[in-house]
Design a protein around this motif. Structure first.
Motif, PDB file in Angstrom:
ATOM      1  N   LEU A   1       0.826  -1.208   0.000  1.00 15.79           N
ATOM      2  CA  LEU A   1       0.000   0.000   0.000  1.00 15.79           C
ATOM      3  C   LEU A   1       0.861   1.258   0.000  1.00 15.79           C
ATOM      4  O   LEU A   1       0.640   2.189   0.787  1.00 15.79           O
ATOM      5  CB  LEU A   1      -0.960   0.000   1.196  1.00 15.79           C
ATOM      6  N   LYS A   2       1.822   1.288  -0.867  1.00 13.41           N
ATOM      7  CA  LYS A   2       2.743   2.418  -0.949  1.00 13.41           C
ATOM      8  C   LYS A   2       3.226   2.513  -2.389  1.00 13.41           C
ATOM      9  O   LYS A   2       3.539   1.501  -3.018  1.00 13.41           O
ATOM     10  CB  LYS A   2       3.936   2.129  -0.010  1.00 13.41           C
ATOM     11  N   VAL A   3       3.273   3.739  -2.911  1.00 18.01           N
ATOM     12  CA  VAL A   3       3.805   3.953  -4.254  1.00 18.01           C
ATOM     13  C   VAL A   3       5.334   3.901  -4.171  1.00 18.01           C
ATOM     14  O   VAL A   3       5.912   4.405  -3.209  1.00 18.01           O
ATOM     15  CB  VAL A   3       3.322   5.332  -4.775  1.00 18.01           C
TER      16      VAL A   3
ATOM     17  N   SER B   1       8.180   7.132  -8.270  1.00 12.47           N
ATOM     18  CA  SER B   1       7.105   6.822  -9.222  1.00 12.47           C
ATOM     19  C   SER B   1       6.078   7.953  -9.261  1.00 12.47           C
ATOM     20  O   SER B   1       5.830   8.615  -8.266  1.00 12.47           O
ATOM     21  CB  SER B   1       6.421   5.524  -8.781  1.00 12.47           C
ATOM     22  N   LYS B   2       5.452   8.166 -10.448  1.00 12.78           N
ATOM     23  CA  LYS B   2       4.393   9.183 -10.591  1.00 12.78           C
ATOM     24  C   LYS B   2       3.011   8.535 -10.511  1.00 12.78           C
ATOM     25  O   LYS B   2       1.989   9.152 -10.835  1.00 12.78           O
ATOM     26  CB  LYS B   2       4.537   9.894 -11.941  1.00 12.78           C
ATOM     27  N   SER B   3       2.965   7.272 -10.080  1.00 11.37           N
ATOM     28  CA  SER B   3       1.688   6.556 -10.011  1.00 11.37           C
ATOM     29  C   SER B   3       0.900   6.944  -8.760  1.00 11.37           C
ATOM     30  O   SER B   3       1.432   7.609  -7.863  1.00 11.37           O
ATOM     31  CB  SER B   3       1.942   5.045  -9.966  1.00 11.37           C
ATOM     32  N   VAL B   4      -0.356   6.517  -8.732  1.00 10.07           N
ATOM     33  CA  VAL B   4      -1.149   6.671  -7.512  1.00 10.07           C
ATOM     34  C   VAL B   4      -1.645   5.289  -7.080  1.00 10.07           C
ATOM     35  O   VAL B   4      -1.858   4.406  -7.913  1.00 10.07           O
ATOM     36  CB  VAL B   4      -2.365   7.625  -7.705  1.00 10.07           C
ATOM     37  N   LEU B   5      -1.810   5.142  -5.797  1.00  7.84           N
ATOM     38  CA  LEU B   5      -2.366   3.903  -5.270  1.00  7.84           C
ATOM     39  C   LEU B   5      -3.766   4.216  -4.772  1.00  7.84           C
ATOM     40  O   LEU B   5      -3.945   5.159  -3.983  1.00  7.84           O
ATOM     41  CB  LEU B   5      -1.504   3.393  -4.121  1.00  7.84           C
ATOM     42  N   VAL B   6      -4.765   3.482  -5.270  1.00 11.67           N
ATOM     43  CA  VAL B   6      -6.145   3.800  -4.881  1.00 11.67           C
ATOM     44  C   VAL B   6      -6.822   2.609  -4.217  1.00 11.67           C
ATOM     45  O   VAL B   6      -6.486   1.457  -4.470  1.00 11.67           O
ATOM     46  CB  VAL B   6      -6.998   4.244  -6.108  1.00 11.67           C
TER      47      VAL B   6
ATOM     48  N   SER C   1       0.278   8.653  -3.137  1.00 16.81           N
ATOM     49  CA  SER C   1       0.471   9.265  -4.452  1.00 16.81           C
ATOM     50  C   SER C   1       1.908   9.693  -4.651  1.00 16.81           C
ATOM     51  O   SER C   1       2.516  10.300  -3.771  1.00 16.81           O
ATOM     52  CB  SER C   1      -0.453  10.484  -4.589  1.00 16.81           C
ATOM     53  N   GLY C   2       2.413   9.392  -5.873  1.00 14.81           N
ATOM     54  CA  GLY C   2       3.711   9.928  -6.267  1.00 14.81           C
ATOM     55  C   GLY C   2       3.506  11.046  -7.273  1.00 14.81           C
ATOM     56  O   GLY C   2       4.452  11.578  -7.831  1.00 14.81           O
ATOM     57  N   HIS C   3       2.244  11.374  -7.543  1.00 15.13           N
ATOM     58  CA  HIS C   3       1.918  12.366  -8.568  1.00 15.13           C
ATOM     59  C   HIS C   3       1.568  13.695  -7.906  1.00 15.13           C
ATOM     60  O   HIS C   3       0.752  13.729  -6.985  1.00 15.13           O
ATOM     61  CB  HIS C   3       0.728  11.867  -9.400  1.00 15.13           C
ATOM     62  N   PRO C   4       2.162  14.778  -8.409  1.00 18.41           N
ATOM     63  CA  PRO C   4       1.935  16.073  -7.738  1.00 18.41           C
ATOM     64  C   PRO C   4       0.478  16.536  -7.757  1.00 18.41           C
ATOM     65  O   PRO C   4       0.078  17.330  -6.892  1.00 18.41           O
ATOM     66  CB  PRO C   4       2.819  17.055  -8.542  1.00 18.41           C
ATOM     67  N   ASP C   5      -0.328  16.061  -8.725  1.00 21.74           N
ATOM     68  CA  ASP C   5      -1.728  16.520  -8.818  1.00 21.74           C
ATOM     69  C   ASP C   5      -2.678  15.773  -7.878  1.00 21.74           C
ATOM     70  O   ASP C   5      -3.865  16.115  -7.787  1.00 21.74           O
ATOM     71  CB  ASP C   5      -2.257  16.359 -10.254  1.00 21.74           C
ATOM     72  N   PHE C   6      -2.202  14.698  -7.262  1.00 19.99           N
ATOM     73  CA  PHE C   6      -3.089  13.902  -6.393  1.00 19.99           C
ATOM     74  C   PHE C   6      -2.447  13.734  -5.025  1.00 19.99           C
ATOM     75  O   PHE C   6      -1.234  13.586  -4.918  1.00 19.99           O
ATOM     76  CB  PHE C   6      -3.332  12.511  -7.001  1.00 19.99           C
ATOM     77  N   LYS C   7      -3.310  13.721  -4.000  1.00 21.41           N
ATOM     78  CA  LYS C   7      -2.769  13.502  -2.654  1.00 21.41           C
ATOM     79  C   LYS C   7      -3.655  12.503  -1.908  1.00 21.41           C
ATOM     80  O   LYS C   7      -4.818  12.274  -2.302  1.00 21.41           O
ATOM     81  CB  LYS C   7      -2.651  14.820  -1.902  1.00 21.41           C
TER      82      LYS C   7
END
Ligand code: NAP
Length: 345
Positions: free
Chosen positions: A36-38, A42-47, A90-96
């Motif tokens: 449960l960790k990116v 990585s720029k991926s997200v975990l949902v 999240s590793g993506h700046p647009d998602f937290k």
């Protein structure tokens, strides 16, 4: 347990390519492990997946060679489809962490998603989140864009919608009523016909399965003819509609669900009507109208708040029920938008 530890992840795996009607056994419930960790960098997200959408187009992805623009599923991998999810890392700046999103995810409890451009952050949470699988998601935009952009409707016109009580159809009818059209829908059971007339505000509705002659049925319901047909089913229904269109009528070809499981498609016989009646028949896909999503969302959210739109979902609880729910679309077992609840937020 720390959030970097592995947990079990139930999945629905696509078994192998399908011909004919899909079966539950074409999809297998399986269990894998997920961290449960990116990963670092990585720029991926975990949902965490909350709601999954059952959509007819998923059947096309089960073909070895899909006829359209969407590639086949990979045998042995989870089904890919629209859903509503919560970001847990999240590793993506647009998602937290904590963001709610809708878009393309996989049929499993947790997904690591690298195609973040296919996710949209949920703006309004004062409606049930499951609405983003339907009314405020892909099917809603399909109904909105298909009706307003492709049908070129005018106030007072005669509108006919097939598969009218489903995810797309129930909304097309209501958008058409909101702009002052006369709207008739067809569906495959008396329960659905009742919904169309008494909840969705259709002026008339009929059960197509009880009509031995579709041409005669349409003549009865549309003595003046049809200006706009929102096509969801194809096959003999399209043939009967062509005979009942008015001069300069428009047909928006959204889907042809009656054809998706046939090895030999039905041959439409009345295409000459396109010429004699100067009909415009136009196919479309919702992805061509992504740019309209913001305006669609504002308008439809407002309609919901004002009680101007009535919406029906058919919900099953549990990822393991997803295969049966999906194949039920092809026998009409869903009443309204078919949703699978994987987890409550
Ligand atoms: P839906 O209407 O919620 O569910 C499918 C319904 O289709 C069933 O409940 C059933 O209703 C009807 N159906 C199934 N087999 C049929 C058959 N052989 N003949 C006639 N009707 C049949 O599905 P939806 O998500 O709203 O999708 C409706 C249509 O829109 C589909 O064709 C889909 O592929 C299309 N679509 C297109 C786009 C696009 O971008 N172009 C996007 C979304 C959806 P009854 O009980 O009434 O038979």
């Amino acid at each position: 347990m720390g959030e970097g530890d592995e947990v079990s992840n139930k999945q629905i795996i696509f078994r192998d390519f399908v011909t004919g009607f899909p079966k539950e056994s074409d999809m297998i419930l399986s269990c894998s492990k997920i961290r449960l960790k990116v990963g670092e960098g990585s720029k991926s997200v975990l949902v965490k997946n909350l709601y999954l959408s059952c959509d007819p187009y998923l059947r096309g992805r089960m073909n070895r060679n899909p006829p359209g623009h969407i590639p086949s599923f990979t045998p042995g991998s989870p089904i890919i489809g629209y859903g509503v999810s919560k970001i847990i890392d999240s590793g993506h700046p647009d998602f937290k962490e904590g963001d709610l999103v809708w878009g393309l995810t996989r049929w499993e409890e947790f997904s690591l998603i690298s195609e973040t451009d296919m996710l949209i952050k949920i703006k309004y949470t004062d409606v049930p989140l499951s609405y983003y699988t339907g009314l405020l998601g892909m099917p809603g935009l399909t109904a909105y864009a298909g009706f307003h952009e492709v049908c070129s409707p005018k106030k007072g016109e005669y509108v006919y919608v097939s598969a009218a009580s489903g995810a797309v159809g129930q909304l097309v009818g209501q958008f058409a009523k909101l702009m002052g059209c006369y709207v008739i829908g067809s569906a495959g059971s008396d329960e659905k016909v009742n919904l169309l007339k008494n909840k969705f505000g259709y002026d008339e509705a009929f059960n197509y399965k009880e009509e031995p002659n579709l041409n005669e049925a349409l003549k009865r319901y549309f003595p003046e003819g049809i200006d706009v047909y929102f096509e969801n089913v194809g096959g003999p229904m399209l043939d009967a509609v062509l005979l009942n269109m008015r001069i300069k009528g428009r047909i928006a070809v959204c889907g042809m669900i009656s054809q998706y499981n046939l090895e030999k498609p039905y041959g439409v016989q009345n295409l000459f009507c396109l010429i004699s009646k100067r009909i415009r028949m136009e196919g479309f896909t919702v992805i061509d109208y992504d740019h309209l999503y913001p305006q669609f969302l504002e308008l439809t959210h407002q309609y919901i708040k004002e009680g101007k739109i009535f919406y029906v979902e058919d919900t099953v609880e549990g990822l393991e029920k997803a295969p049966a729910a999906l194949i039920g679309l092809f026998t009409g077992s869903n009443v309204g938008k078919q949703v699978v609840v994987v987890a409550h937020e």
